[in-house]
Design a protein around this motif. Structure first.
Motif, PDB file in Angstrom:
ATOM      1  N   LEU A 121       0.813  -1.209   0.000  1.00  0.00           N
ATOM      2  CA  LEU A 121       0.000   0.000   0.000  1.00  0.00           C
ATOM      3  C   LEU A 121       0.850   1.263   0.000  1.00  0.00           C
ATOM      4  CD1 LEU A 121      -2.802  -0.979   2.553  1.00  0.00           C
ATOM      5  CD2 LEU A 121      -2.724  -1.355   0.081  1.00  0.00           C
ATOM      6  N   ASP A 122       2.029   1.166   0.577  1.00  0.00           N
ATOM      7  CA  ASP A 122       2.954   2.298   0.642  1.00  0.00           C
ATOM      8  C   ASP A 122       4.360   1.724   0.730  1.00  0.00           C
ATOM      9  OD1 ASP A 122       3.965   4.821   0.793  1.00  0.00           O
ATOM     10  OD2 ASP A 122       2.706   5.479   2.463  1.00  0.00           O
ATOM     11  N   LYS A 123       5.362   2.581   0.770  1.00  0.00           N
ATOM     12  CA  LYS A 123       6.737   2.087   0.765  1.00  0.00           C
ATOM     13  C   LYS A 123       7.070   1.261   2.004  1.00  0.00           C
ATOM     14  CE  LYS A 123       8.390   6.584   2.461  1.00  0.00           C
ATOM     15  NZ  LYS A 123       9.275   7.727   2.156  1.00  0.00           N
ATOM     16  N   ASN A 124       6.318   1.442   3.090  1.00  0.00           N
ATOM     17  CA  ASN A 124       6.592   0.665   4.293  1.00  0.00           C
ATOM     18  C   ASN A 124       5.299   0.132   4.918  1.00  0.00           C
ATOM     19  OD1 ASN A 124       8.494  -0.396   6.177  1.00  0.00           O
ATOM     20  ND2 ASN A 124       7.870   1.149   7.664  1.00  0.00           N
ATOM     21  N   LEU A 125       4.270  -0.061   4.088  1.00  0.00           N
ATOM     22  CA  LEU A 125       2.964  -0.505   4.573  1.00  0.00           C
ATOM     23  C   LEU A 125       2.398  -1.582   3.658  1.00  0.00           C
ATOM     24  CD1 LEU A 125       0.615  -0.029   6.618  1.00  0.00           C
ATOM     25  CD2 LEU A 125      -0.317   1.592   4.949  1.00  0.00           C
ATOM     26  N   TYR A 126       2.039  -2.716   4.245  1.00  0.00           N
ATOM     27  CA  TYR A 126       1.531  -3.840   3.469  1.00  0.00           C
ATOM     28  C   TYR A 126       0.215  -4.353   4.050  1.00  0.00           C
ATOM     29  CZ  TYR A 126       5.858  -4.172   0.826  1.00  0.00           C
ATOM     30  OH  TYR A 126       6.909  -3.901  -0.008  1.00  0.00           O
ATOM     31  N   TYR A 127      -0.662  -4.761   3.141  1.00  0.00           N
ATOM     32  CA  TYR A 127      -1.946  -5.378   3.504  1.00  0.00           C
ATOM     33  C   TYR A 127      -1.802  -6.887   3.331  1.00  0.00           C
ATOM     34  CZ  TYR A 127      -6.769  -7.008   2.719  1.00  0.00           C
ATOM     35  OH  TYR A 127      -7.954  -7.703   2.756  1.00  0.00           O
ATOM     36  N   LEU A 128      -2.251  -7.626   4.331  1.00  0.00           N
ATOM     37  CA  LEU A 128      -2.165  -9.082   4.286  1.00  0.00           C
ATOM     38  C   LEU A 128      -3.502  -9.667   4.695  1.00  0.00           C
ATOM     39  CD1 LEU A 128      -0.428 -11.679   3.992  1.00  0.00           C
ATOM     40  CD2 LEU A 128       0.173 -11.414   6.421  1.00  0.00           C
ATOM     41  N   SER A 129      -4.066 -10.509   3.828  1.00  0.00           N
ATOM     42  CA  SER A 129      -5.308 -11.210   4.126  1.00  0.00           C
ATOM     43  C   SER A 129      -5.012 -12.706   4.168  1.00  0.00           C
ATOM     44  CB  SER A 129      -6.357 -10.907   3.051  1.00  0.00           C
ATOM     45  OG  SER A 129      -7.548 -11.641   3.294  1.00  0.00           O
ATOM     46  N   LEU A 130      -5.298 -13.330   5.319  1.00  0.00           N
ATOM     47  CA  LEU A 130      -4.957 -14.739   5.523  1.00  0.00           C
ATOM     48  C   LEU A 130      -6.208 -15.559   5.834  1.00  0.00           C
ATOM     49  CD1 LEU A 130      -1.740 -14.344   7.706  1.00  0.00           C
ATOM     50  CD2 LEU A 130      -1.842 -15.506   5.504  1.00  0.00           C
ATOM     51  N   PRO A 131      -6.708 -16.321   4.861  1.00  0.00           N
ATOM     52  CA  PRO A 131      -7.815 -17.241   5.141  1.00  0.00           C
ATOM     53  C   PRO A 131      -7.277 -18.451   5.906  1.00  0.00           C
ATOM     54  CG  PRO A 131      -7.606 -16.744   2.784  1.00  0.00           C
ATOM     55  CD  PRO A 131      -6.340 -16.328   3.434  1.00  0.00           C
ATOM     56  N   PHE A 132      -8.017 -18.895   6.915  1.00  0.00           N
ATOM     57  CA  PHE A 132      -7.556 -20.029   7.709  1.00  0.00           C
ATOM     58  C   PHE A 132      -8.744 -20.766   8.294  1.00  0.00           C
ATOM     59  CE2 PHE A 132      -8.093 -16.528  10.617  1.00  0.00           C
ATOM     60  CZ  PHE A 132      -8.544 -17.100  11.806  1.00  0.00           C
ATOM     61  N   SER A 133      -8.495 -21.970   8.775  1.00  0.00           N
ATOM     62  CA  SER A 133      -9.580 -22.762   9.358  1.00  0.00           C
ATOM     63  C   SER A 133      -9.041 -23.678  10.445  1.00  0.00           C
ATOM     64  CB  SER A 133     -10.284 -23.594   8.273  1.00  0.00           C
ATOM     65  OG  SER A 133      -9.374 -24.513   7.685  1.00  0.00           O
ATOM     66  N   SER A 134      -9.958 -24.045  11.347  1.00  0.00           N
ATOM     67  CA  SER A 134      -9.655 -25.008  12.403  1.00  0.00           C
ATOM     68  C   SER A 134     -10.836 -25.953  12.514  1.00  0.00           C
ATOM     69  CB  SER A 134      -9.433 -24.292  13.739  1.00  0.00           C
ATOM     70  OG  SER A 134      -9.223 -25.222  14.782  1.00  0.00           O
TER      71      SER A 134
END
Length: 207
Positions: A121-134
């Motif tokens: 998103l920016d030079k030092n900013l990241y978006y992370l989406s993590l799908p997971f299940s239990s």
């Protein structure tokens, strides 16, 4: 003889449960105490795997703490005081949900992760989406990650499932945006979130 045999069975059951609980507590402690650093002052493309590992570790720590009804610390993942206080309170209330049977999600310490979504998103900013299940129960955790003094940190987070504490207090998934690294410094917004937390805690205590 029957009493003696029954006593042995009971001891064996306690012996099998205790190491399992100790192992879980140890795993949570190890996750809480992990430190995630990068080589440069700002995140680079080759830090991608480190950010994903960081995000997965946080999710396992949080959901594992819910499942095991343990108190954990998030200081190695979150430095913003408002976000840290919110995450601690969200954990506490989610644990109460679990105990009262008010949650439709299965929480666990060892989650299965599917393919992540990763955006700069920016030079030092990241978006992370993590799908997971239990145990077949799945959701997605969305994170904003940046670095400070060569250490990774979460500056915003959102699970946002149907019964989620963050859904009730920070916004519906259709409205809640995960793109503002200063959102937890907006005191007016933070005050509104914590007012909703107080109301939700009151509602949960009378159910």
């Amino acid at each position: 003889m029957r009493i003696f045999t029954l006593g042995i069975v009971v001891l064996m059951l306690f012996a099998s449960v205790e190491p399992s609980e100790k192992l879980a507590a140890k795993s949570l402690s190890e996750l809480a105490n992990r430190k995630f650093s990068i080589k440069e002052d700002q995140i680079r493309e080759d830090d991608y795997d480190s950010i994903v590992t960081f995000g997965k570790a946080f999710i396992n720590l949080y959901t594992g703490a819910v499942a095991k009804q343990e108190t954990v610390v998030f200081e190695n993942y979150i430095s913003n005081a408002n976000l840290l206080n919110f995450t601690n309170k969200m954990l506490e209330l989610t644990q109460k949900q679990e105990l009262s049977g008010a949650s439709s999600v299965n929480f666990g310490l060892d989650n299965e992760f599917r393919e992540e979504v990763f955006k700069k998103l920016d030079k030092n900013l990241y978006y992370l989406s993590l799908p997971f299940s239990s145990e077949g129960s799945g959701m997605t955790c969305k994170l904003l990650v940046q670095s400070s003094n060569k250490s990774l940190e979460i500056v915003d987070l959102y699970f946002g499932y149907k019964d989620g504490v963050d859904t009730f207090t920070t916004g519906h998934p259709a409205e809640r945006k995960i793109n503002n690294p200063q959102i937890w410094d907006d005191q007016e917004w933070v005050d509104g979130v914590f007012e909703k937390l107080e109301r939700y805690e009151t509602e949960l205590s009378v159910k």
